[in-house]
Design a protein around this motif. Structure first.
Motif, PDB file in Angstrom:
ATOM      1  N   ASP A 109       1.174  -1.170  -0.256  1.00 18.93           N
ATOM      2  CA  ASP A 109       0.412   0.072   0.234  1.00 18.93           C
ATOM      3  C   ASP A 109       1.104   0.967   0.327  1.00 18.93           C
ATOM      4  N   VAL A 111       1.108   4.793   1.128  1.00 23.28           N
ATOM      5  CA  VAL A 111       0.442   6.039   2.531  1.00 23.28           C
ATOM      6  C   VAL A 111       0.388   7.200   1.441  1.00 23.28           C
ATOM      7  N   GLN A 115      -1.187  11.081   6.193  1.00 19.26           N
ATOM      8  CA  GLN A 115      -1.050  10.301   6.879  1.00 19.26           C
ATOM      9  C   GLN A 115      -2.546  10.054   7.280  1.00 19.26           C
ATOM     10  N   THR A 117      -4.892   8.534   4.561  1.00 14.62           N
ATOM     11  CA  THR A 117      -5.366   7.891   3.644  1.00 14.62           C
ATOM     12  C   THR A 117      -4.344   6.674   2.563  1.00 14.62           C
ATOM     13  N   ALA A 118      -4.556   5.827   2.322  1.00 14.22           N
ATOM     14  CA  ALA A 118      -4.191   4.899   1.837  1.00 14.22           C
ATOM     15  C   ALA A 118      -4.848   4.076   0.621  1.00 14.22           C
ATOM     16  N   ILE A 143      -7.283   5.347   5.817  1.00 17.91           N
ATOM     17  CA  ILE A 143      -6.955   4.679   7.713  1.00 17.91           C
ATOM     18  C   ILE A 143      -6.932   4.880   8.743  1.00 17.91           C
ATOM     19  N   ALA A 150      -4.343  -0.648   9.798  1.00 22.54           N
ATOM     20  CA  ALA A 150      -3.880   0.902  10.302  1.00 22.54           C
ATOM     21  C   ALA A 150      -2.012   0.875  11.308  1.00 22.54           C
ATOM     22  N   VAL A 153       0.859   2.061  10.875  1.00 23.31           N
ATOM     23  CA  VAL A 153       1.458   3.636  10.804  1.00 23.31           C
ATOM     24  C   VAL A 153       1.311   4.378  11.738  1.00 23.31           C
ATOM     25  N   PRO A 187       6.220  -0.951   7.843  1.00 22.07           N
ATOM     26  CA  PRO A 187       5.874   0.727   7.732  1.00 22.07           C
ATOM     27  C   PRO A 187       6.591   1.196   6.603  1.00 22.07           C
TER      28      PRO A 187
END
Length: 221
Positions: A109, A111, A115, A117-118, A143, A150, A153, A187
């Motif tokens: 994914d 990002v 920070q 939405t992905a 997210i 999430a 993240v 991440p």
């Protein structure tokens, strides 16, 4: 590796080699496979020359072998990236990493800088072929509403989920998504912000901290 080990041992017992030496895998008590350097020699024979006793040692070389494999994967991806586009590179990377950590499911994914939405960019080939019905679709999601996705993240570090179905904050899976049993989410950070997430899932055994370090290294590369 059994056939090769027996062949090398028999050659030494027959006097064809001065020592017996192989590199092979063994199943450890934890259930994980480890690499060993297996070396020994005949120390006693009977009057007819038949071997009676062998003295030897096993040296755990797992860290060395895994480091070598990670370097090979990184070099293969660099060479592949020189002549292929982003989509193909992502799929190839996922295929390499999922095979390395025995995971039939893998995804990547991006990002967004906010920070919040992905977007799901790519699945591994094994995921598409065996599990997933969403090939070719770029899925955008929040997210905040992503549930377990999430976690890494927010933490900005790898997260291991041993029992996905038991997680209280899971949000369910989109239509066509493969069934998830366990997962490792990693991440990718740049200048303190998460720019991507690489996830692998459904390894036969539990993911370990060592798995997290290896996938983090390759995801970052």
């Amino acid at each position: 590796d059994r056939a090769g080990v027996f062949e090398a041992l028999q050659a030494h017992l027959d006097g064809k080699t001065p020592i017996y030496e192989t590199e092979h895998r063994l199943r450890s008590k934890s259930g994980d496979w480890i690499w060993v350097l297996d070396r020994g020699c005949v120390t006693e024979r009977d009057r007819e020359g038949r071997p009676l006793r062998v003295c030897g040692m096993l040296l755990d070389i797992t860290a060395k072998k895994l480091a070598e494999e990670m370097t090979k994967i990184q070099l293969r991806l660099i060479e592949f990236a020189a002549e292929h586009g982003l989509e193909e590179v992502l799929k190839r990377a996922l295929d390499e990493i999922s095979a390395f950590v025995q995971s039939p499911i893998a995804f990547f994914d991006f990002v967004a800088p906010d920070q919040k939405t992905a977007s799901l960019q790519q699945w591994s080939a094994s995921t598409i072929e065996s599990f997933c019905g969403v090939e070719g679709e770029v899925l955008h999601y929040s997210i905040e509403r992503a549930g377990v996705w999430a976690d890494c993240v927010q933490a900005k570090e790898p997260v291991i989920h041993k029992h996905y179905h038991a997680l209280p904050h899971k949000k369910g899976l989109p239509e066509g998504h493969p069934e998830l049993i366990r997962a490792l989410l990693v991440p990718v950070l740049r200048k303190g912000s998460v720019v991507a997430v690489l996830g692998v899932g459904n390894k036969p055994g539990f993911y370990t901290e060592a798995d997290a370090r290896r996938v983090s290294y390759l995801a970052d590369a």
